[in-house]
Design an enzyme around this catalytic site. Sequence first.
Site, short mmCIF file in Angstrom:
data_model
loop_
_atom_site.label_atom_id
_atom_site.label_comp_id
_atom_site.label_asym_id
_atom_site.label_seq_id
_atom_site.Cartn_x
_atom_site.Cartn_y
_atom_site.Cartn_z
N ARG A 182 -3.46 45.36 3.90
CA ARG A 182 -2.96 44.07 4.36
C ARG A 182 -1.45 44.08 4.48
O ARG A 182 -0.90 44.01 5.56
CB ARG A 182 -3.43 42.97 3.38
CG ARG A 182 -3.25 41.54 3.92
CD ARG A 182 -1.85 41.01 3.86
NE ARG A 182 -1.28 41.02 2.50
CZ ARG A 182 -0.03 40.70 2.22
NH1 ARG A 182 0.83 40.37 3.19
NH2 ARG A 182 0.41 40.76 0.96
N HIS A 242 5.25 43.42 -8.27
CA HIS A 242 5.11 43.85 -6.87
C HIS A 242 6.50 44.26 -6.39
O HIS A 242 7.30 43.42 -5.97
CB HIS A 242 4.54 42.70 -6.03
CG HIS A 242 4.36 43.01 -4.59
ND1 HIS A 242 3.13 43.00 -3.97
CD2 HIS A 242 5.25 43.34 -3.61
CE1 HIS A 242 3.27 43.30 -2.69
NE2 HIS A 242 4.56 43.50 -2.46
N HIS A 266 9.25 46.56 -4.07
CA HIS A 266 9.50 47.29 -2.82
C HIS A 266 10.55 48.36 -3.09
O HIS A 266 11.35 48.25 -4.02
CB HIS A 266 9.98 46.34 -1.73
CG HIS A 266 8.88 45.50 -1.15
ND1 HIS A 266 8.73 45.28 0.20
CD2 HIS A 266 7.86 44.83 -1.74
CE1 HIS A 266 7.68 44.52 0.42
NE2 HIS A 266 7.14 44.22 -0.75
N CYS A 284 8.69 43.05 4.39
CA CYS A 284 8.63 41.62 4.69
C CYS A 284 8.98 41.39 6.16
O CYS A 284 9.99 41.91 6.64
CB CYS A 284 9.61 40.87 3.79
SG CYS A 284 9.67 39.10 4.10
N ASN A 295 6.66 48.75 0.46
CA ASN A 295 6.33 48.67 -0.96
C ASN A 295 6.50 50.04 -1.60
O ASN A 295 6.60 51.06 -0.91
CB ASN A 295 4.87 48.25 -1.13
CG ASN A 295 4.57 46.90 -0.52
OD1 ASN A 295 5.31 46.40 0.30
ND2 ASN A 295 3.47 46.31 -0.91
#
Length: 313
Positions: free
Chosen positions: A16, A213, A215, A246, A255
Amino acid sequence: MAELPQRVRIREVGPRDGFQNEPETIDTFDKVRLIDQLGRSGLRRMEVTSFVRPDVIPQLHDAAAVLEAIEVPPEVSLSVLIPNERGLDRALEHRDRFHEVSVFLSASETHNRKNVNRSIAESLDGLRRVLDRAREAGLRCEGVIATSFGCPYEGRVPPERVAQIAAALRDAGAQEVGFGDTTGMANPRQVRELFPQWREALGASDDVELTAHFHNTRGQGLANVLAALDVGVDSFESSFGELGGCPVPAGATGNIATEDLVSMLEEMGIDTGVDLPALVVASGMVRDVLGRPLGSHVSTAGPVEWNPPAPPS
């Protein structure tokens, strides 16, 4: 250094978060075979698609088709990202194909406006309804807070604002709260200081899982993982091949790579349950599909071999 967790939980978000950032459309067939390979690698949590409007993110127009076609082991928990109640309506038409939902908003008013054209308060109002309905449907719920560590438009984000949003998501029914370093602005010292504050704000409850999470936009992703481990975080989100980023603003790259994360953790003696060679195969497959090199290191160098074969004489 504090005692590190013995085991971590990893949610793979490449199908995703990673795919949605690719400029060229990935064929549904390729998405399905990549997800199936990831499912065979030992990963136990995967975010596989999102029910967003196709005109907003065309890459995910085939969310329903992907969900219906993938075949992963039954122990793999599948998650979908839900932007609003309309997205939840579409997702629930395929309720038997997934187990969890994620909802999201930003800790920065400016980023939230640019991302979903709502204020933080407006987003929370809508997400409360989504979470309530998702829980009624028997789905596990995660709330993700983007720009938790900093915003490219506003700079520093007050940690207390992030804590208030996290508590609001918990009160709305989120069983997991993810703290997103959306544009790679976090540093290890900041991570080490903030997670204990946020855990305390949530009441140090075992009922709410805290997830990091990160990056790797500025190369600090794995250093931030280590800082999070130091303060007891044992749940992470990552993307195979270091895919993702993003959509707003430009330059917010991927990520942390799942294979790099797994390699580091396993070398440190922390169990992930993931078969790293199988994961590297998946990264090689997505590299071939995209036709470009990936940002991850292990997909290039391969796993560490402590007993390599002898060189030819």
